[in-house]
Design an enzyme around this catalytic site. Sequence first.
Site, PDB file in Angstrom:
ATOM      1  N   LYS A   1       0.872  -1.146   0.090  1.00  0.00           N
ATOM      2  CA  LYS A   1      -0.046  -0.030  -0.304  1.00  0.00           C
ATOM      3  C   LYS A   1       1.082   1.160   0.061  1.00  0.00           C
ATOM      4  O   LYS A   1       0.925   2.642   0.927  1.00  0.00           O
ATOM      5  CB  LYS A   1      -1.226  -0.626   0.715  1.00  0.00           C
ATOM      6  CG  LYS A   1      -1.840  -1.030   1.243  1.00  0.00           C
ATOM      7  CD  LYS A   1      -3.032  -0.683   2.274  1.00  0.00           C
ATOM      8  CE  LYS A   1      -4.262  -1.961   2.388  1.00  0.00           C
ATOM      9  NZ  LYS A   1      -3.695  -2.977   2.578  1.00  0.00           N
TER      10      LYS A   1
HETATM   11  O1  S5P Z   1      -9.410  -2.109   1.788  1.00  0.00           O
HETATM   12  C1  S5P Z   1      -8.846  -3.399   2.370  1.00  0.00           C
HETATM   13  C2  S5P Z   1      -7.863  -3.440   1.695  1.00  0.00           C
HETATM   14  C3  S5P Z   1      -6.674  -4.804   1.777  1.00  0.00           C
HETATM   15  S1  S5P Z   1      -5.866  -4.882   1.113  1.00  0.00           S
HETATM   16  N1  S5P Z   1      -9.255  -4.202   3.502  1.00  0.00           N
HETATM   17  C4  S5P Z   1      -8.275  -5.541   3.840  1.00  0.00           C
HETATM   18  O2  S5P Z   1      -8.998  -5.911   4.217  1.00  0.00           O
HETATM   19  N2  S5P Z   1      -7.095  -5.496   2.752  1.00  0.00           N
HETATM   20  C5  S5P Z   1      -5.982  -6.477   3.270  1.00  0.00           C
HETATM   21  O3  S5P Z   1      -6.845  -7.560   3.467  1.00  0.00           O
HETATM   22  C6  S5P Z   1      -5.855  -6.178   4.791  1.00  0.00           C
HETATM   23  O4  S5P Z   1      -4.086  -5.585   4.724  1.00  0.00           O
HETATM   24  C7  S5P Z   1      -5.620  -7.990   5.079  1.00  0.00           C
HETATM   25  O5  S5P Z   1      -3.873  -8.040   4.574  1.00  0.00           O
HETATM   26  C8  S5P Z   1      -6.670  -8.742   4.759  1.00  0.00           C
HETATM   27  C9  S5P Z   1      -7.846  -8.879   5.041  1.00  0.00           C
HETATM   28  O6  S5P Z   1      -6.956 -10.332   6.305  1.00  0.00           O
HETATM   29  P1  S5P Z   1      -8.888 -10.685   7.060  1.00  0.00           P
HETATM   30  O7  S5P Z   1      -7.961 -11.556   7.992  1.00  0.00           O
HETATM   31  O8  S5P Z   1      -9.151  -9.772   7.248  1.00  0.00           O
HETATM   32  O9  S5P Z   1      -9.345 -11.418   5.737  1.00  0.00           O
END
Ligand code: S5P
Length: 474
Positions: free
Chosen positions: A304
């Site tokens: 990011k």
């Molecule tokens: O808007 C966003 C963008 C990203 S890249 N929301 C997110 O959650 N992410 C990433 O996606 C976040 O940094 C994490 O690595 C992943 C989601 O992880 P989870 O464990 O919540 O599924």
Amino acid sequence: MESQHELEELAIKLYNIDAIKFGDFITKTGLKTPVYFDLRVIVSYPDVMELISTLLHVTAIKGKDFDHLCGVPYTALPIATLLSVQVKKSMLLRRKEAKSYGTKKMIEGHYKVGETCLIIEDVITSGSSVLETTQDLRKEGLKVNEAVIILDREQGGSENLARHEVQVKSLFTMTNLIEILVKHNKINIDTANNVHSYIKETHAPKIVKTQDRVLLSYEKRAELASNAVAKRLLTIMATKKTNLCLSVDLTSASNILDVLEKVGEHICLVKTHVDIIEDFTTDFISSLKSLAKRFNFLILEDRKYADIGNTVALQYLKGIYKVAEWADCVTVHSLPGEGIIKAIASCNGVNSQGIFLIAEMSSEGNLITGDYINETVKIAEKYSSLLTGFVCQNRDTFKNPGLIQLTPGVQLESSKDNFGQIYNTPEKVMLEKGADVVVVGRGIIAAKSPETEVIKYKEALWKNYMKRVSGKME
Ligand code: S5P
């Protein structure tokens, strides 16, 4: 009514009131034209207005079965009004801009889904104005298949509209209008020939039917992608039959490699946050790359980036991680402006660069606004060959079928975490939100058995992908 006689009378009147002029003119788009139409002036001539509406009624509308008529703003609005009264059919009004307050309706008037609407327009060149009105009416569930026009300039407009299932019926074509004016000595043969050769040579651009990106298969979209990484990723998705991206948000290198060993065959992409790894080494990168090769998935470093271009280029190329050397793609914020994309693209020695531009975020209360999203998409349009896609949450965010929608915030069970992350189900992100590649982190890596959980996610996502490409979304 003798319609040929009346048509000739109308042609002469239009000429006399300067609604049709001959000479050297420049069009709105900067092209030279020997003939110019300005039908806006007709509102000053009630006899012309009456003649037009009567002729449209008798020659183009009588006997047609329809529920409403709608004029293309603005010149055709008074004509549509007259016709509506004359044929006793309801009229609909299409706004040029949606209201910024209240209902945000584009179409005013009373109508029901499934009713038919006839379009009224003054002149068509490319057909794009008729098409815009058609599309707004169709969005409301109205059926639109016919447009009634005063003059068809015969420069590709009716063909463009036919491609979108709109048949055109016009009072005049440019050819017969010119014939009438020659017959009545309003213009000479030279002028007429000049106009004929102009029509032959000058065609409006084709407006091809664009298909909704989410209805197209990943194979088809791989063909449409101009970014090399997007092409590779879409091809992998189609071959491995998976659109699952695993977010390996673990802090130990060996844990990451262990999980990937177990789930690698079920994913198309792995997403890393390399700066959370406590025992990072270049060996880790070699092992990660060999897993990616063995299981045929790509690597996305979710860094990011959000600084000025120069700093980002250094962050991407240098430091301990040397992201540019191993990541197939990276995530980038649009906040600093387009320089950030140019900076990454300028890094020499990097063979395939993919950029996912962050247009929206999944976290509650994030500060991204509608204008920010629109500006982000505009940047992307300028650099579409450098972009792999968007990190975003909604199918309407962008249209280009060659770009990929990467959507995080997905779990089978939870709806939130403790820090504002919002989760949707695989079904919702695939069918409503338009996701292409779906990012799952803790839903898999925090499960007792990631190898069992990964299959549940992969299958739930793929089942809904199949549903949407088969057109069975509703
Ligand atoms: O808007 C966003 C963008 C990203 S890249 N929301 C997110 O959650 N992410 C990433 O996606 C976040 O940094 C994490 O690595 C992943 C989601 O992880 P989870 O464990 O919540 O599924």
